[in-house]
Design a protein around this motif. Sequence first.
Motif, short mmCIF file in Angstrom:
data_model
loop_
_atom_site.label_atom_id
_atom_site.label_comp_id
_atom_site.label_asym_id
_atom_site.label_seq_id
_atom_site.Cartn_x
_atom_site.Cartn_y
_atom_site.Cartn_z
N GLU A 1 0.86 -1.18 0.00
CA GLU A 1 0.00 0.00 0.00
C GLU A 1 0.90 1.24 0.00
OE1 GLU A 1 -2.97 -0.35 -0.63
OE2 GLU A 1 -3.52 -2.35 0.07
N ARG A 2 0.34 2.40 -0.37
CA ARG A 2 1.17 3.58 -0.56
C ARG A 2 0.56 4.83 0.06
NH1 ARG A 2 1.50 0.47 -5.30
NH2 ARG A 2 3.65 -0.04 -5.87
N SER A 3 1.45 5.75 0.42
CA SER A 3 1.06 7.08 0.87
C SER A 3 0.88 7.99 -0.35
CB SER A 3 2.13 7.66 1.80
OG SER A 3 3.33 7.86 1.07
N LYS A 4 0.38 9.19 -0.13
CA LYS A 4 0.25 10.14 -1.23
C LYS A 4 1.62 10.41 -1.85
CE LYS A 4 -1.19 14.81 -2.50
NZ LYS A 4 -1.59 16.15 -2.02
N GLU A 5 2.64 10.53 -1.02
CA GLU A 5 3.99 10.78 -1.52
C GLU A 5 4.46 9.63 -2.40
OE1 GLU A 5 8.51 11.71 0.19
OE2 GLU A 5 6.82 11.42 1.58
N ASP A 6 4.15 8.39 -2.01
CA ASP A 6 4.52 7.23 -2.81
C ASP A 6 3.85 7.28 -4.18
OD1 ASP A 6 6.08 6.11 -0.77
OD2 ASP A 6 4.36 5.06 0.09
N PHE A 7 2.55 7.63 -4.19
CA PHE A 7 1.83 7.72 -5.46
C PHE A 7 2.42 8.82 -6.34
CE2 PHE A 7 -1.69 5.40 -3.32
CZ PHE A 7 -1.92 4.44 -4.29
N GLU A 8 2.77 9.94 -5.75
CA GLU A 8 3.35 11.04 -6.53
C GLU A 8 4.63 10.60 -7.23
OE1 GLU A 8 3.65 13.99 -3.48
OE2 GLU A 8 1.83 15.04 -4.14
N LYS A 9 5.45 9.81 -6.56
CA LYS A 9 6.69 9.33 -7.18
C LYS A 9 6.40 8.43 -8.37
CE LYS A 9 9.46 9.57 -2.93
NZ LYS A 9 10.18 8.78 -1.89
N ILE A 10 5.42 7.53 -8.21
CA ILE A 10 5.06 6.62 -9.30
C ILE A 10 4.51 7.39 -10.49
CG2 ILE A 10 3.33 4.88 -9.96
CD1 ILE A 10 3.76 3.67 -7.17
N ILE A 11 3.64 8.34 -10.22
CA ILE A 11 3.00 9.10 -11.29
C ILE A 11 4.02 9.93 -12.06
CG2 ILE A 11 1.43 11.05 -11.67
CD1 ILE A 11 -0.27 9.76 -9.35
N LYS A 12 4.93 10.58 -11.35
CA LYS A 12 5.95 11.40 -12.00
C LYS A 12 6.93 10.54 -12.81
CE LYS A 12 4.90 15.65 -11.11
NZ LYS A 12 4.54 16.55 -12.25
N GLU A 13 7.24 9.35 -12.31
CA GLU A 13 8.13 8.47 -13.06
C GLU A 13 7.46 7.95 -14.32
OE1 GLU A 13 10.94 4.49 -12.46
OE2 GLU A 13 10.09 5.51 -10.71
N ALA A 14 6.13 7.75 -14.26
CA ALA A 14 5.39 7.31 -15.45
C ALA A 14 5.40 8.39 -16.52
CB ALA A 14 3.96 6.94 -15.07
N ASP A 15 5.20 9.63 -16.12
CA ASP A 15 5.27 10.77 -17.05
C ASP A 15 5.38 12.04 -16.21
OD1 ASP A 15 4.19 13.05 -18.79
OD2 ASP A 15 4.28 11.41 -20.24
N GLN A 16 6.38 12.85 -16.50
CA GLN A 16 6.64 14.04 -15.69
C GLN A 16 5.53 15.08 -15.78
OE1 GLN A 16 10.09 16.17 -17.00
NE2 GLN A 16 9.60 15.97 -19.18
N HIS A 17 4.65 14.96 -16.79
CA HIS A 17 3.56 15.91 -16.95
C HIS A 17 2.30 15.50 -16.18
CE1 HIS A 17 6.00 16.72 -20.68
NE2 HIS A 17 5.91 17.93 -20.15
N LEU A 18 2.30 14.32 -15.59
CA LEU A 18 1.14 13.90 -14.79
C LEU A 18 1.18 14.58 -13.43
CD1 LEU A 18 0.98 10.05 -15.49
CD2 LEU A 18 -0.61 11.79 -16.31
N GLU A 19 0.01 15.04 -12.99
CA GLU A 19 -0.09 15.71 -11.69
C GLU A 19 -1.33 15.25 -10.95
OE1 GLU A 19 -0.05 19.90 -12.13
OE2 GLU A 19 2.07 20.02 -12.72
#
Length: 433
Positions: free
Chosen positions: A394-412
Amino acid sequence: MAPISIQQEDISIITVAKRILSLSSQICFYLIANSFPEPSFTADEGDVPETPEYEALRAPLNDALHDIFRLVNGPKNTLKELIFSHYDLAALQVALDRGFFNHVPLPKASSSTSIMKSSEAEIAQKTGMDEGRTGRILKMLATHRIFKEVEDEPGSFMHTANSAFLSRNPEFYAAADMQMDDMFKVACEASAMISSSPFDLDISRSVFHQRYGTSMYQYYEQRPGKAQRFAKAMGSWSRLNRHIDELYDGFPWESLKTGKVVDIGGGNGHTSVELARMFPSLQFIVQDISPHMLSQAHQDVGDRVTFQQHDFFNPQPVHDASAFIIRQCLHNYNDKDAVKIVRAVVPALKRCGRGTPLLISDIILPESGTTTRFQEHHLRQIDLCMMVLHGAKERSKEDFEKIIKEADQHLEIVNMCRNPMGIGLLEVRLNVE
């Protein structure tokens, strides 16, 4: 003034008892004011309310109750209870597997004065096992108020609220049976898994894979009967933790008008079916790699919910969606694979209308000290569940932010909400000028 440390915290039997009295009184007043029945152990009673107001009282009361239990018992007795708890689960495992809950009669209409009961001998005969062990299992469960031995009639048992709940709720029964069958056996080997792979964790190094030689999903693909149970269990899990409420409340679905929503990894479609009932102007496509999951699909909303076999590691094939949902999927994978799943949606987001949202519905772990220990304990149970089953977390908001940014830097992440059970909704959009 310096913050109070844990060592300085005023925790004593009397202070905790006062807190229990205060919270219990508030719960009673809430039940009366809102015309909810008083909880009891009788088999004809329903469950407690599932409202935010009730949860806000129930969680801290459980913290206080656990504290006083540990205070009055001391470390030795508290730990003894914990290290022997697998025998309690073993009794429940047998009762679920052998169908004990369906072989004790449920109470008739409330006007009836007769006691609905079964003897150890009757239950043993119906479940196909010996009378001696049947009675021992029943007596163990009765210490948890799961079944009750009839007063003045030793060897006969009747339903309590807990055992009757399992008898009346086949989807919850499926969830309990799955946990006590495959998952219980797997969890017992967590230490062996860590010994064989002390530093690396992925699906091939999960406890489940180590025990059965395959992933959980492949395991169920090869066992259609268990796959059906898994599908029913997931439906129960959804209702138990109010996932649909979080999706309903966390996003303005009306803004999509007559749009198309793609439910990525949507299993048998129970989430999309519920949303389709709530928003009759929307169309839904449920995608899943498993034909067994798709075969369990609901068919009561006409052609507004359709089904498509798709591997979410591959590029998303739908390019005219108004929104995408990834619900309760990312927590089944380690960070590397979670990035791949999100990245596979990005080309479709770019081809769909500007601002098309990717909605990630999953547990969002709270920051330390922001929730009760009772609530955090359940979330930590699920976190370890993901570890042993999938080599994931399971993940924290910070964990999700890292995954999303690694997938594409334009995702927010543009919006986040979370219910008291930890189930959250992240609204993610492409920020492209």
